[in-house]
Design a protein around this motif. Structure first.
Motif, PDB file in Angstrom:
ATOM      1  N   PRO A 108       0.839  -1.208   0.000  1.00 46.75           N
ATOM      2  CA  PRO A 108       0.000   0.000   0.000  1.00 46.75           C
ATOM      3  C   PRO A 108       0.870   1.253   0.000  1.00 46.75           C
ATOM      4  O   PRO A 108       2.058   1.206   0.327  1.00 46.75           O
ATOM      5  N   LEU A 109       0.273   2.368  -0.384  1.00 43.79           N
ATOM      6  CA  LEU A 109       1.017   3.632  -0.351  1.00 43.79           C
ATOM      7  C   LEU A 109       1.452   3.960   1.075  1.00 43.79           C
ATOM      8  O   LEU A 109       2.544   4.479   1.299  1.00 43.79           O
ATOM      9  N   THR A 110       0.603   3.677   2.032  1.00 43.11           N
ATOM     10  CA  THR A 110       0.918   3.810   3.454  1.00 43.11           C
ATOM     11  C   THR A 110      -0.212   3.175   4.245  1.00 43.11           C
ATOM     12  O   THR A 110      -1.167   2.625   3.661  1.00 43.11           O
ATOM     13  N   THR A 111      -0.120   3.252   5.553  1.00 44.78           N
ATOM     14  CA  THR A 111      -1.180   2.771   6.442  1.00 44.78           C
ATOM     15  C   THR A 111      -1.494   3.865   7.446  1.00 44.78           C
ATOM     16  O   THR A 111      -0.579   4.469   8.020  1.00 44.78           O
ATOM     17  N   VAL A 112      -2.780   4.122   7.635  1.00 39.19           N
ATOM     18  CA  VAL A 112      -3.210   5.086   8.643  1.00 39.19           C
ATOM     19  C   VAL A 112      -3.741   4.297   9.836  1.00 39.19           C
ATOM     20  O   VAL A 112      -4.683   3.511   9.700  1.00 39.19           O
ATOM     21  N   SER A 113      -3.105   4.506  10.982  1.00 35.78           N
ATOM     22  CA  SER A 113      -3.482   3.767  12.185  1.00 35.78           C
ATOM     23  C   SER A 113      -4.133   4.704  13.189  1.00 35.78           C
ATOM     24  O   SER A 113      -3.513   5.677  13.633  1.00 35.78           O
ATOM     25  N   ASP A 114      -5.379   4.410  13.534  1.00 37.23           N
ATOM     26  CA  ASP A 114      -6.067   5.159  14.579  1.00 37.23           C
ATOM     27  C   ASP A 114      -5.678   4.542  15.917  1.00 37.23           C
ATOM     28  O   ASP A 114      -6.188   3.490  16.305  1.00 37.23           O
ATOM     29  N   SER A 115      -4.745   5.182  16.613  1.00 37.12           N
ATOM     30  CA  SER A 115      -4.192   4.611  17.838  1.00 37.12           C
ATOM     31  C   SER A 115      -4.720   5.283  19.107  1.00 37.12           C
ATOM     32  O   SER A 115      -4.094   5.177  20.162  1.00 37.12           O
ATOM     33  N   HIS A 116      -5.841   5.995  19.009  1.00 36.27           N
ATOM     34  CA  HIS A 116      -6.423   6.582  20.224  1.00 36.27           C
ATOM     35  C   HIS A 116      -6.884   5.481  21.184  1.00 36.27           C
ATOM     36  O   HIS A 116      -6.898   5.669  22.401  1.00 36.27           O
ATOM     37  N   VAL A 117      -7.266   4.362  20.610  1.00 42.23           N
ATOM     38  CA  VAL A 117      -7.548   3.158  21.390  1.00 42.23           C
ATOM     39  C   VAL A 117      -6.678   2.048  20.824  1.00 42.23           C
ATOM     40  O   VAL A 117      -6.672   1.810  19.620  1.00 42.23           O
ATOM     41  N   ILE A 118      -5.907   1.398  21.697  1.00 43.28           N
ATOM     42  CA  ILE A 118      -5.018   0.316  21.266  1.00 43.28           C
ATOM     43  C   ILE A 118      -5.627  -1.021  21.665  1.00 43.28           C
ATOM     44  O   ILE A 118      -6.094  -1.204  22.789  1.00 43.28           O
ATOM     45  N   ARG A 119      -5.599  -1.940  20.716  1.00 44.22           N
ATOM     46  CA  ARG A 119      -6.097  -3.289  20.970  1.00 44.22           C
ATOM     47  C   ARG A 119      -4.918  -4.234  21.185  1.00 44.22           C
ATOM     48  O   ARG A 119      -3.981  -4.245  20.384  1.00 44.22           O
ATOM     49  N   ALA A 120      -4.967  -5.000  22.258  1.00 45.11           N
ATOM     50  CA  ALA A 120      -3.923  -5.975  22.579  1.00 45.11           C
ATOM     51  C   ALA A 120      -4.483  -7.372  22.321  1.00 45.11           C
ATOM     52  O   ALA A 120      -5.407  -7.816  23.004  1.00 45.11           O
ATOM     53  N   TYR A 121      -3.931  -8.044  21.325  1.00 40.72           N
ATOM     54  CA  TYR A 121      -4.375  -9.395  20.963  1.00 40.72           C
ATOM     55  C   TYR A 121      -3.432 -10.414  21.591  1.00 40.72           C
ATOM     56  O   TYR A 121      -2.210 -10.327  21.440  1.00 40.72           O
ATOM     57  N   PHE A 122      -4.007 -11.407  22.285  1.00 36.65           N
ATOM     58  CA  PHE A 122      -3.202 -12.470  22.877  1.00 36.65           C
ATOM     59  C   PHE A 122      -4.003 -13.764  22.841  1.00 36.65           C
ATOM     60  O   PHE A 122      -5.208 -13.767  22.559  1.00 36.65           O
ATOM     61  N   SER A 123      -3.295 -14.860  23.095  1.00 35.44           N
ATOM     62  CA  SER A 123      -3.945 -16.175  23.003  1.00 35.44           C
ATOM     63  C   SER A 123      -3.748 -16.973  24.275  1.00 35.44           C
ATOM     64  O   SER A 123      -2.733 -16.838  24.971  1.00 35.44           O
ATOM     65  N   MET A 124      -4.719 -17.822  24.571  1.00 37.03           N
ATOM     66  CA  MET A 124      -4.617 -18.794  25.653  1.00 37.03           C
ATOM     67  C   MET A 124      -4.664 -20.194  25.058  1.00 37.03           C
ATOM     68  O   MET A 124      -5.418 -20.442  24.113  1.00 37.03           O
ATOM     69  N   ASN A 125      -3.859 -21.107  25.628  1.00 36.42           N
ATOM     70  CA  ASN A 125      -3.966 -22.491  25.203  1.00 36.42           C
ATOM     71  C   ASN A 125      -5.180 -23.132  25.864  1.00 36.42           C
ATOM     72  O   ASN A 125      -5.888 -22.492  26.664  1.00 36.42           O
ATOM     73  N   GLU A 126      -5.409 -24.393  25.543  1.00 37.12           N
ATOM     74  CA  GLU A 126      -6.645 -25.043  26.005  1.00 37.12           C
ATOM     75  C   GLU A 126      -6.727 -25.110  27.535  1.00 37.12           C
ATOM     76  O   GLU A 126      -7.791 -24.862  28.117  1.00 37.12           O
ATOM     77  N   LYS A 127      -5.614 -25.420  28.198  1.00 33.26           N
ATOM     78  CA  LYS A 127      -5.632 -25.500  29.663  1.00 33.26           C
ATOM     79  C   LYS A 127      -5.913 -24.129  30.273  1.00 33.26           C
ATOM     80  O   LYS A 127      -6.651 -24.014  31.262  1.00 33.26           O
ATOM     81  N   GLN A 128      -5.331 -23.091  29.692  1.00 31.70           N
ATOM     82  CA  GLN A 128      -5.532 -21.742  30.219  1.00 31.70           C
ATOM     83  C   GLN A 128      -6.972 -21.282  30.019  1.00 31.70           C
ATOM     84  O   GLN A 128      -7.541 -20.606  30.886  1.00 31.70           O
ATOM     85  N   VAL A 129      -7.580 -21.656  28.895  1.00 26.76           N
ATOM     86  CA  VAL A 129      -8.978 -21.301  28.650  1.00 26.76           C
ATOM     87  C   VAL A 129      -9.878 -22.000  29.670  1.00 26.76           C
ATOM     88  O   VAL A 129     -10.832 -21.407  30.202  1.00 26.76           O
ATOM     89  N   ILE A 130      -9.586 -23.266  29.955  1.00 23.44           N
ATOM     90  CA  ILE A 130     -10.385 -24.008  30.944  1.00 23.44           C
ATOM     91  C   ILE A 130     -10.253 -23.355  32.314  1.00 23.44           C
ATOM     92  O   ILE A 130     -11.239 -23.168  33.040  1.00 23.44           O
ATOM     93  N   SER A 131      -9.015 -22.991  32.688  1.00 27.89           N
ATOM     94  CA  SER A 131      -8.800 -22.314  33.966  1.00 27.89           C
ATOM     95  C   SER A 131      -9.531 -20.975  34.004  1.00 27.89           C
ATOM     96  O   SER A 131     -10.140 -20.620  35.024  1.00 27.89           O
ATOM     97  N   PHE A 132      -9.480 -20.233  32.894  1.00 29.56           N
ATOM     98  CA  PHE A 132     -10.191 -18.947  32.809  1.00 29.56           C
ATOM     99  C   PHE A 132     -11.687 -19.155  33.006  1.00 29.56           C
ATOM    100  O   PHE A 132     -12.343 -18.405  33.736  1.00 29.56           O
ATOM    101  N   ALA A 133     -12.232 -20.179  32.346  1.00 29.99           N
ATOM    102  CA  ALA A 133     -13.673 -20.444  32.438  1.00 29.99           C
ATOM    103  C   ALA A 133     -14.090 -20.836  33.854  1.00 29.99           C
ATOM    104  O   ALA A 133     -15.198 -20.518  34.293  1.00 29.99           O
ATOM    105  N   LYS A 134     -13.205 -21.518  34.578  1.00 33.42           N
ATOM    106  CA  LYS A 134     -13.534 -21.932  35.943  1.00 33.42           C
ATOM    107  C   LYS A 134     -13.363 -20.786  36.938  1.00 33.42           C
ATOM    108  O   LYS A 134     -14.025 -20.762  37.976  1.00 33.42           O
TER     109      LYS A 134
END
Length: 381
Positions: A183-209
């Motif tokens: 692309p010619l460039t990218t315009v990023s609206d950074s007034h709000v930042i999103r943090a993407y992360f992942s949990m493995n299956e055991k961590q998701v189960i622990s989170f749910a409990k």
């Protein structure tokens, strides 16, 4: 006679010196030594679960050309903040201008033909079909002109959203088209930042409990404000909130993607960076002991409990988690027991001590986190 007296005096001196050394080497009987102790109590403790995250702006918009041409002007620079509608690039449209002039002439000619035929039809000199054909030709000419005019307008590229300009891979004079790879460039609206992360299956189960709710979305609402550790180890001073969780696990990695959002009023966070999301988990009415009180022996965690006669006895404990400088104990200790909190390496079972009670510290917020949990870096969608 004098020689005999001197020899005798020397012998007495050597004998006294030898006796003195024996007295120094004789062990002295020591009494019980003071050791700091603390009474085991139950209290609430906060533990932080940590996950490596990729940061992205609330909107990352790629700017691409809609027409083919040479870049004549670049009106912004990398890292510059722009507002929605601000002009970013201008692309040469000279050929399109010529096409537009030709198309405009065709519109005029078609309009003349319609104007010529209309009175003839009104007087029924010619068939209405001829007029309808001329009007169709006029509409076709107008459409062709409008299309070319729109393409000319595409030569001036504006920001679709407010944000920060990314890299500028093309320079003035570069030939670009709608099919270019970058692309010619990218315009990023950074007034709000999103943090993407992942949990493995055991961590998701622990989170749910851990968090209440019938669905993952309801559990997200039950999660308190989350914090963010920056690359320099400092904590970002604005708390965030878990907003979404992917409904499906990744078929390859088995991980589930989560998204937290943080306001970014001072532009401290940058899209494309990395950080660590910290989710607080509260253990209610937990048995908490200082880490200094615990020692490892043959793969087991142990500490010394003080008996009523002030002798100590080692006990094996089960540690669930870490809260600040304390361990959360799930098994092996009861409320009200007295434990040695320092100097365990100097003790053994049956040793008598002089208990020195110390003030029990309230568990501090975990500012020195344990090593981050393994998690697959999520790519922002």
């Amino acid at each position: 006679m004098r020689r005999s007296s001197a020899i005798g005096a020397l012998a007495i001196t050597i004998l006294l010196a030898a006796c003195g050394k024996k007295e120094e080497q004789a062990p002295q009987q020591a009494g019980p030594v003071p050791f700091p102790v603390q009474t085991v109590a139950r209290e609430n403790a906060v533990v932080y679960e940590e996950y490596t995250a990729n940061l992205e702006g609330q909107q990352n918009v790629e700017i691409r050309p809609k027409v083919t041409g040479f870049i004549t002007q670049i009106l912004v620079d990398e890292g510059q903040e722009v507002r929605k509608g601000q002009v970013l690039f201008k692309i040469e449209t000279q050929t399109l201008n010529q096409d537009a002039a030709s198309a405009k002439a065709k519109v005029a000619a078609a309009q003349v033909e319609v104007n010529r035929l209309k009175p003839l039809v009104d007087r029924k000199i010619i068939s209405n079909v001829q007029l309808e054909t001329a009007q169709a030709n006029l509409e076709s000419a107008k459409a062709a002109y409008s299309s070319i005019a729109a393409n000319i307008g595409y030569g001036t590229i504006t920001a679709p959203v407010s944000g920060v300009i990314g890299s500028l891979p093309y320079k003035v004079g570069a030939l670009v088209s709608p099919t270019v790879t970058d692309p010619l460039t990218t315009v990023s609206d950074s007034h709000v930042i999103r943090a993407y992360f992942s949990m493995n299956e055991k961590q998701v189960i622990s989170f749910a409990k851990t968090f209440k709710g019938a669905t993952l979305q309801q559990k997200l609402k039950a999660v308190p404000a989350v914090s963010l550790l920056l690359a320099d180890g400092s904590e970002y001073d604005v708390k965030g909130k878990l907003e979404t969780v992917n409904g499906l696990a990744d078929a390859v990695t088995g991980t589930t993607q989560f998204r937290a959002e943080f306001n970014n009023p001072q532009a401290v966070l940058r899209s494309g960076g990395k950080a660590t999301v910290r989710i607080p988990v509260t253990y209610e009415n937990a048995v908490v002991v200082p880490q200094n009180a615990v020692f490892d022996m043959q793969g087991k965690k142990m500490l010394y409990v003080v008996n009523k006669d002030n002798t100590v006895k080692s006990k094996v404990i089960t540690v669930t988690n870490t809260s600040g400088t304390n361990f959360i104990v799930s098994e092996g200790l009861e409320q009200g027991e007295l434990i040695v909190v320092e100097g365990a390496g100097k003790l053994k079972d049956g040793t008598a001590i002089v208990p020195q009670p110390v003030k029990q510290e309230t568990p501090a917020v975990d500012t020195a986190a344990a090593p981050a949990k393994d998690s697959t870096n999520a790519q922002g969608k």
